[in-house]
Design an enzyme around this catalytic site. Structure first.
Site: not given
Ligand code: NAD
Length: 355
Positions: A140, A190, A222, A246, A250
Protein backbone atom coordinates in the site's frame (compact mmCIF):
# COMPACT_ATOMS: atom_id res chain seq x y z
CA UNK A 1 -5.82 9.62 31.31
CA UNK A 2 -6.41 11.98 28.39
CA UNK A 3 -8.45 10.63 25.51
CA UNK A 4 -8.93 12.41 22.19
CA UNK A 5 -12.32 11.71 20.65
CA UNK A 6 -12.67 11.68 16.86
CA UNK A 7 -16.40 11.08 16.38
CA UNK A 8 -16.27 11.40 12.57
CA UNK A 9 -19.28 10.91 10.30
CA UNK A 10 -22.53 8.96 9.95
CA UNK A 11 -23.16 6.83 13.04
CA UNK A 12 -19.75 7.87 14.43
CA UNK A 13 -21.03 10.57 16.83
CA UNK A 14 -23.90 8.32 18.06
CA UNK A 15 -21.76 5.30 18.95
CA UNK A 16 -18.91 7.33 20.40
CA UNK A 17 -21.29 9.22 22.73
CA UNK A 18 -22.51 5.89 24.15
CA UNK A 19 -18.99 4.49 24.51
CA UNK A 20 -17.89 7.56 26.48
CA UNK A 21 -20.78 7.00 28.93
CA UNK A 22 -19.49 3.46 29.46
CA UNK A 23 -15.95 4.68 30.02
CA UNK A 24 -17.13 7.22 32.60
CA UNK A 25 -19.18 4.59 34.42
CA UNK A 26 -16.21 2.20 34.58
CA UNK A 27 -13.99 5.09 35.68
CA UNK A 28 -16.41 5.88 38.52
CA UNK A 29 -16.52 2.23 39.60
CA UNK A 30 -12.74 1.81 39.71
CA UNK A 31 -11.74 5.34 40.81
CA UNK A 32 -10.24 6.38 37.47
CA UNK A 33 -10.62 9.77 35.81
CA UNK A 34 -10.72 10.19 32.07
CA UNK A 35 -10.37 13.63 30.45
CA UNK A 36 -11.59 14.18 26.93
CA UNK A 37 -10.64 16.40 24.03
CA UNK A 38 -12.58 16.40 20.77
CA UNK A 39 -11.30 16.91 17.23
CA UNK A 40 -12.56 16.77 13.66
CA UNK A 41 -11.75 14.06 11.11
CA UNK A 42 -13.18 12.83 7.81
CA UNK A 43 -16.21 14.44 6.18
CA UNK A 44 -17.02 16.56 9.24
CA UNK A 45 -13.50 18.02 9.07
CA UNK A 46 -13.77 18.62 5.31
CA UNK A 47 -17.01 20.56 5.81
CA UNK A 48 -15.53 22.68 8.61
CA UNK A 49 -11.96 23.23 7.40
CA UNK A 50 -11.56 21.87 3.84
CA UNK A 51 -9.19 19.13 5.03
CA UNK A 52 -10.03 15.57 6.20
CA UNK A 53 -7.23 15.80 8.78
CA UNK A 54 -6.67 19.32 10.12
CA UNK A 55 -3.36 20.11 11.87
CA UNK A 56 -5.23 20.76 15.12
CA UNK A 57 -6.55 17.19 15.08
CA UNK A 58 -3.08 15.70 14.67
CA UNK A 59 -1.81 17.86 17.55
CA UNK A 60 -4.61 16.86 19.94
CA UNK A 61 -4.19 13.17 19.08
CA UNK A 62 -0.45 13.26 19.71
CA UNK A 63 -1.00 15.03 23.05
CA UNK A 64 -3.51 12.40 24.24
CA UNK A 65 -2.83 9.07 25.97
CA UNK A 66 -5.19 7.31 23.56
CA UNK A 67 -7.54 8.13 20.69
CA UNK A 68 -11.11 6.89 20.18
CA UNK A 69 -12.44 7.05 16.62
CA UNK A 70 -16.03 6.51 15.45
CA UNK A 71 -16.00 6.17 11.66
CA UNK A 72 -15.47 8.38 8.62
CA UNK A 73 -17.04 8.81 5.20
CA UNK A 74 -20.42 8.88 3.53
CA UNK A 75 -22.16 9.55 0.20
CA UNK A 76 -21.92 13.33 0.72
CA UNK A 77 -18.15 13.17 0.13
CA UNK A 78 -18.03 10.33 -2.42
CA UNK A 79 -17.63 12.61 -5.43
CA UNK A 80 -15.14 15.15 -4.09
CA UNK A 81 -11.47 15.39 -5.08
CA UNK A 82 -9.92 11.98 -4.16
CA UNK A 83 -6.95 13.83 -2.60
CA UNK A 84 -9.17 15.10 0.24
CA UNK A 85 -11.61 12.20 0.65
CA UNK A 86 -12.63 11.39 4.27
CA UNK A 87 -10.63 8.10 4.18
CA UNK A 88 -7.48 10.19 3.64
CA UNK A 89 -8.02 11.46 7.18
CA UNK A 90 -7.91 7.90 8.49
CA UNK A 91 -4.78 6.88 6.55
CA UNK A 92 -3.21 10.22 7.51
CA UNK A 93 -3.75 9.90 11.26
CA UNK A 94 -2.36 6.33 11.25
CA UNK A 95 0.76 7.58 9.51
CA UNK A 96 1.13 10.73 11.66
CA UNK A 97 0.89 8.66 14.84
CA UNK A 98 3.20 5.89 13.55
CA UNK A 99 0.51 3.23 14.08
CA UNK A 100 2.14 0.26 12.37
CA UNK A 101 0.24 -2.54 14.10
CA UNK A 102 -3.45 -3.24 13.68
CA UNK A 103 -4.97 -5.68 16.17
CA UNK A 104 -8.30 -7.11 15.17
CA UNK A 105 -9.89 -9.74 17.36
CA UNK A 106 -12.64 -11.76 15.67
CA UNK A 107 -14.60 -13.41 18.44
CA UNK A 108 -17.77 -15.39 18.11
CA UNK A 109 -19.57 -14.97 21.43
CA UNK A 110 -21.63 -18.04 22.35
CA UNK A 111 -24.69 -15.80 22.72
CA UNK A 112 -24.41 -14.85 19.02
CA UNK A 113 -23.47 -18.20 17.54
CA UNK A 114 -26.57 -18.19 15.33
CA UNK A 115 -25.26 -15.08 13.55
CA UNK A 116 -22.14 -16.98 12.35
CA UNK A 117 -21.98 -17.72 8.65
CA UNK A 118 -20.25 -21.10 9.14
CA UNK A 119 -21.88 -24.45 9.87
CA UNK A 120 -22.47 -24.97 13.63
CA UNK A 121 -20.15 -28.02 13.71
CA UNK A 122 -17.26 -25.92 12.32
CA UNK A 123 -17.51 -23.36 15.12
CA UNK A 124 -18.53 -25.85 17.79
CA UNK A 125 -15.43 -25.01 19.85
CA UNK A 126 -15.91 -21.28 19.43
CA UNK A 127 -13.93 -18.80 17.40
CA UNK A 128 -11.39 -16.40 18.88
CA UNK A 129 -8.78 -15.23 16.38
CA UNK A 130 -6.59 -12.15 16.72
CA UNK A 131 -5.33 -10.87 13.36
CA UNK A 132 -2.24 -8.67 13.74
CA UNK A 133 -1.85 -6.72 10.50
CA UNK A 134 1.12 -4.56 9.52
CA UNK A 135 -0.42 -1.18 8.77
CA UNK A 136 2.09 1.35 7.45
CA UNK A 137 4.23 -0.63 4.98
CA UNK A 138 3.98 -3.26 2.27
CA UNK A 139 2.32 -2.84 -1.10
CA UNK A 140 0.00 0.00 0.00
CA UNK A 141 2.95 2.33 0.52
CA UNK A 142 5.81 0.73 -1.49
CA UNK A 143 7.67 2.63 -4.20
CA UNK A 144 7.87 2.64 -7.14
CA UNK A 145 4.18 2.74 -8.00
CA UNK A 146 2.67 3.69 -11.32
CA UNK A 147 -0.68 4.23 -13.00
CA UNK A 148 -0.72 5.38 -16.62
CA UNK A 149 0.25 4.33 -20.13
CA UNK A 150 3.25 2.48 -21.43
CA UNK A 151 3.94 1.02 -24.89
CA UNK A 152 0.52 2.08 -26.12
CA UNK A 153 -1.60 0.39 -23.44
CA UNK A 154 -2.80 1.11 -19.90
CA UNK A 155 -0.35 0.00 -17.29
CA UNK A 156 -0.15 -0.08 -13.50
CA UNK A 157 2.02 -1.50 -10.76
CA UNK A 158 2.78 -1.32 -7.04
CA UNK A 159 5.68 -2.65 -5.04
CA UNK A 160 5.49 -4.94 -2.03
CA UNK A 161 8.46 -4.03 0.10
CA UNK A 162 9.35 -4.76 3.73
CA UNK A 163 12.49 -3.81 5.63
CA UNK A 164 13.72 -6.02 8.45
CA UNK A 165 12.86 -3.47 11.16
CA UNK A 166 9.25 -3.28 9.96
CA UNK A 167 8.86 -7.06 10.11
CA UNK A 168 10.64 -7.39 13.44
CA UNK A 169 8.46 -4.83 15.23
CA UNK A 170 5.15 -6.32 13.99
CA UNK A 171 6.36 -9.83 14.89
CA UNK A 172 7.11 -8.54 18.41
CA UNK A 173 3.55 -7.18 18.72
CA UNK A 174 2.16 -10.56 17.65
CA UNK A 175 4.34 -12.55 20.08
CA UNK A 176 3.45 -10.17 22.94
CA UNK A 177 -0.27 -10.46 22.08
CA UNK A 178 0.01 -14.27 22.03
CA UNK A 179 1.52 -14.23 25.52
CA UNK A 180 -1.69 -12.60 26.79
CA UNK A 181 -3.79 -15.23 24.95
CA UNK A 182 -3.25 -18.89 24.03
CA UNK A 183 0.48 -18.51 23.24
CA UNK A 184 0.34 -19.41 19.51
CA UNK A 185 1.32 -17.30 16.49
CA UNK A 186 0.76 -18.25 12.86
CA UNK A 187 2.75 -16.05 10.46
CA UNK A 188 1.07 -15.74 7.06
CA UNK A 189 3.08 -15.05 3.90
CA UNK A 190 3.56 -16.16 0.31
CA UNK A 191 7.17 -17.31 0.71
CA UNK A 192 6.81 -19.95 -2.02
CA UNK A 193 6.50 -17.18 -4.63
CA UNK A 194 7.49 -13.78 -3.23
CA UNK A 195 11.05 -12.72 -2.30
CA UNK A 196 9.63 -10.16 0.14
CA UNK A 197 7.80 -13.00 1.91
CA UNK A 198 10.98 -15.06 2.28
CA UNK A 199 12.59 -12.11 4.08
CA UNK A 200 9.41 -11.79 6.16
CA UNK A 201 9.59 -15.45 7.20
CA UNK A 202 13.32 -15.34 8.04
CA UNK A 203 12.93 -12.27 10.24
CA UNK A 204 9.86 -13.67 12.04
CA UNK A 205 11.80 -16.89 12.77
CA UNK A 206 14.73 -14.86 14.06
CA UNK A 207 12.56 -12.64 16.31
CA UNK A 208 10.86 -15.77 17.65
CA UNK A 209 14.14 -16.64 19.41
CA UNK A 210 13.17 -13.95 21.96
CA UNK A 211 9.82 -15.66 22.60
CA UNK A 212 10.59 -19.36 23.18
CA UNK A 213 7.39 -19.69 25.26
CA UNK A 214 5.25 -18.84 22.19
CA UNK A 215 4.53 -21.47 19.55
CA UNK A 216 5.25 -20.28 15.97
CA UNK A 217 3.88 -21.75 12.75
CA UNK A 218 3.83 -20.50 9.14
CA UNK A 219 1.16 -20.66 6.48
CA UNK A 220 0.86 -19.47 2.87
CA UNK A 221 -1.84 -16.84 2.50
CA UNK A 222 -3.99 -18.87 0.10
CA UNK A 223 -4.07 -21.78 2.53
CA UNK A 224 -4.69 -19.37 5.44
CA UNK A 225 -7.77 -17.99 3.67
CA UNK A 226 -9.05 -21.52 3.18
CA UNK A 227 -8.26 -22.64 6.74
CA UNK A 228 -9.98 -19.57 8.17
CA UNK A 229 -13.33 -20.67 6.73
CA UNK A 230 -12.67 -24.42 7.04
CA UNK A 231 -11.43 -24.57 10.64
CA UNK A 232 -11.00 -21.12 12.24
CA UNK A 233 -10.70 -22.65 15.72
CA UNK A 234 -7.10 -23.71 14.93
CA UNK A 235 -5.85 -20.10 15.07
CA UNK A 236 -4.89 -17.97 18.05
CA UNK A 237 -2.84 -15.01 16.71
CA UNK A 238 -2.25 -14.55 12.96
CA UNK A 239 0.44 -12.06 11.95
CA UNK A 240 0.78 -10.82 8.40
CA UNK A 241 1.57 -7.91 6.09
CA UNK A 242 -0.66 -5.03 5.09
CA UNK A 243 -2.39 -6.48 2.01
CA UNK A 244 -2.86 -10.04 3.27
CA UNK A 245 -3.96 -8.68 6.66
CA UNK A 246 -6.52 -6.35 5.10
CA UNK A 247 -8.22 -9.28 3.39
CA UNK A 248 -7.85 -11.93 6.11
CA UNK A 249 -8.99 -9.65 8.94
CA UNK A 250 -12.18 -8.80 7.02
CA UNK A 251 -12.79 -12.48 6.33
CA UNK A 252 -12.22 -13.38 9.99
CA UNK A 253 -14.57 -10.60 11.08
CA UNK A 254 -17.24 -11.42 8.51
CA UNK A 255 -17.57 -15.08 9.51
CA UNK A 256 -18.68 -14.01 12.98
CA UNK A 257 -21.66 -12.39 11.22
CA UNK A 258 -21.65 -9.32 13.41
CA UNK A 259 -19.87 -6.33 11.93
CA UNK A 260 -21.40 -4.13 14.64
CA UNK A 261 -19.68 -6.18 17.35
CA UNK A 262 -15.99 -6.06 16.45
CA UNK A 263 -13.41 -3.62 17.86
CA UNK A 264 -9.85 -2.87 16.76
CA UNK A 265 -6.67 -1.29 18.05
CA UNK A 266 -3.89 0.40 16.08
CA UNK A 267 -0.61 0.72 17.95
CA UNK A 268 2.84 2.23 17.43
CA UNK A 269 6.08 1.50 19.26
CA UNK A 270 5.27 4.16 21.84
CA UNK A 271 2.81 7.05 22.03
CA UNK A 272 -0.96 6.86 22.02
CA UNK A 273 -2.87 4.00 20.40
CA UNK A 274 -5.99 4.49 18.30
CA UNK A 275 -9.12 2.46 18.97
CA UNK A 276 -12.10 2.12 16.65
CA UNK A 277 -14.87 -0.25 15.61
CA UNK A 278 -14.05 -2.14 12.40
CA UNK A 279 -17.25 -1.06 10.67
CA UNK A 280 -17.77 2.13 8.66
CA UNK A 281 -20.07 5.11 9.12
CA UNK A 282 -23.23 3.18 8.10
CA UNK A 283 -24.92 6.13 6.36
CA UNK A 284 -28.06 4.02 5.79
CA UNK A 285 -28.89 4.03 9.51
CA UNK A 286 -27.14 7.25 10.66
CA UNK A 287 -29.18 9.54 12.91
CA UNK A 288 -31.88 6.89 13.48
CA UNK A 289 -30.68 5.48 16.84
CA UNK A 290 -30.28 2.08 15.14
CA UNK A 291 -26.50 1.54 15.30
CA UNK A 292 -25.00 -1.20 17.42
CA UNK A 293 -22.69 0.58 19.92
CA UNK A 294 -21.01 -2.64 21.14
CA UNK A 295 -18.04 -2.56 18.70
CA UNK A 296 -17.16 0.90 20.00
CA UNK A 297 -17.76 -0.08 23.62
CA UNK A 298 -15.47 -3.11 23.11
CA UNK A 299 -12.90 -0.76 21.50
CA UNK A 300 -12.89 1.10 24.83
CA UNK A 301 -12.16 -2.20 26.53
CA UNK A 302 -9.19 -2.75 24.18
CA UNK A 303 -7.97 0.77 24.99
CA UNK A 304 -8.04 0.07 28.72
CA UNK A 305 -6.25 -3.24 28.21
CA UNK A 306 -3.56 -2.23 25.69
CA UNK A 307 -2.88 1.46 26.36
CA UNK A 308 -3.57 1.76 30.08
CA UNK A 309 -2.93 -1.77 31.41
CA UNK A 310 -6.31 -1.64 33.19
CA UNK A 311 -7.15 -5.32 32.92
CA UNK A 312 -9.86 -5.42 35.58
CA UNK A 313 -11.65 -2.44 34.07
CA UNK A 314 -11.45 -3.99 30.59
CA UNK A 315 -12.75 -7.33 31.90
CA UNK A 316 -15.63 -5.48 33.55
CA UNK A 317 -16.71 -4.01 30.19
CA UNK A 318 -16.36 -7.33 28.36
CA UNK A 319 -18.44 -9.09 31.02
CA UNK A 320 -21.10 -6.36 30.97
CA UNK A 321 -21.39 -6.75 27.18
CA UNK A 322 -21.68 -10.53 27.45
CA UNK A 323 -24.31 -10.24 30.18
CA UNK A 324 -26.27 -7.75 28.07
CA UNK A 325 -26.35 -10.26 25.21
CA UNK A 326 -27.24 -13.09 27.59
CA UNK A 327 -30.23 -11.01 28.75
CA UNK A 328 -31.37 -11.07 25.11
CA UNK A 329 -30.80 -7.44 24.15
CA UNK A 330 -30.19 -7.11 20.39
CA UNK A 331 -29.77 -4.23 17.96
CA UNK A 332 -31.11 -4.66 14.41
CA UNK A 333 -27.85 -6.01 12.97
CA UNK A 334 -27.67 -9.00 15.34
CA UNK A 335 -31.34 -9.74 15.98
CA UNK A 336 -32.87 -13.00 14.78
CA UNK A 337 -35.51 -12.56 12.07
CA UNK A 338 -38.85 -11.68 13.59
CA UNK A 339 -37.48 -10.91 17.06
CA UNK A 340 -37.65 -7.49 18.76
CA UNK A 341 -34.63 -5.20 18.51
CA UNK A 342 -33.61 -2.16 20.54
CA UNK A 343 -31.82 1.05 19.58
CA UNK A 344 -28.28 2.31 20.09
CA UNK A 345 -29.02 4.23 23.29
CA UNK A 346 -31.04 1.40 24.89
CA UNK A 347 -28.29 -1.12 24.11
CA UNK A 348 -25.67 1.12 25.73
CA UNK A 349 -27.96 1.68 28.72
CA UNK A 350 -28.22 -2.07 29.21
CA UNK A 351 -24.42 -2.31 29.27
CA UNK A 352 -24.25 0.60 31.76
CA UNK A 353 -26.77 -1.17 33.99
CA UNK A 354 -24.63 -4.32 33.90
CA UNK A 355 -21.38 -2.59 34.89
P1 NAD B 1 -20.33 0.11 6.75
O1 NAD B 1 -19.54 -0.71 7.69
O2 NAD B 1 -20.51 1.54 7.10
O3 NAD B 1 -21.79 -0.53 6.57
C1 NAD B 1 -22.02 -1.83 6.04
C2 NAD B 1 -23.39 -2.35 6.54
O4 NAD B 1 -23.28 -2.70 7.92
C3 NAD B 1 -24.50 -1.31 6.46
O5 NAD B 1 -25.71 -1.94 6.13
C4 NAD B 1 -24.58 -0.75 7.87
O6 NAD B 1 -25.86 -0.25 8.22
C5 NAD B 1 -24.19 -1.95 8.71
N1 NAD B 1 -23.49 -1.52 9.93
C6 NAD B 1 -22.23 -1.05 10.03
N2 NAD B 1 -21.95 -0.74 11.31
C7 NAD B 1 -23.06 -1.01 12.02
C8 NAD B 1 -23.42 -0.89 13.39
N3 NAD B 1 -22.55 -0.41 14.32
N4 NAD B 1 -24.65 -1.25 13.77
C9 NAD B 1 -25.53 -1.73 12.88
N5 NAD B 1 -25.26 -1.88 11.57
C10 NAD B 1 -24.05 -1.51 11.15
O7 NAD B 1 -19.65 -0.05 5.31
P2 NAD B 1 -19.99 0.67 3.92
O8 NAD B 1 -21.46 0.81 3.77
O9 NAD B 1 -19.21 -0.06 2.91
O10 NAD B 1 -19.36 2.13 4.05
C11 NAD B 1 -20.06 3.30 4.45
C12 NAD B 1 -19.07 4.43 4.58
O11 NAD B 1 -18.14 4.14 5.63
C13 NAD B 1 -18.21 4.66 3.33
O12 NAD B 1 -18.06 6.05 3.14
C14 NAD B 1 -16.90 4.01 3.66
O13 NAD B 1 -15.81 4.58 2.98
C15 NAD B 1 -16.80 4.27 5.15
N6 NAD B 1 -15.94 3.33 5.90
C16 NAD B 1 -15.25 3.86 6.93
C17 NAD B 1 -14.48 3.04 7.74
C18 NAD B 1 -13.79 3.65 8.92
O14 NAD B 1 -14.07 4.78 9.26
N7 NAD B 1 -12.91 2.92 9.58
C19 NAD B 1 -14.43 1.66 7.50
C20 NAD B 1 -15.19 1.14 6.43
C21 NAD B 1 -15.95 1.99 5.65
Amino acid sequence: MKICILAGDGIGPEIVAQAVKVLDKVGGKFGRTFEYSEALIGGAAIDATGSPLPEATVKLCKEADAVLLGAVGGPKWDTIDPAIRPEKGLLGIRKEMGLFANLRPAVLLPQLKDACYLRPDIVENGLDVMVVRELTGGIYFGEPRFEGEKDGERYGYNTMVYAEHEIRRIAKVAFEAARKRDGRVCSVDKANVLDVSRVWREVVIDEHKNYPDVELSHMYVDNAAMQLVRDPGQFDVMVTGNLFGDILSDAAAAITGSIGMLPSASLGSDGPGLYEPIHGSAPDIAGKDMANPLATILSISMMLRHSFDMTEEADCIDQAVEKTLEQGHRTGDIVEPGARSIGCKAMAQAVLDNI
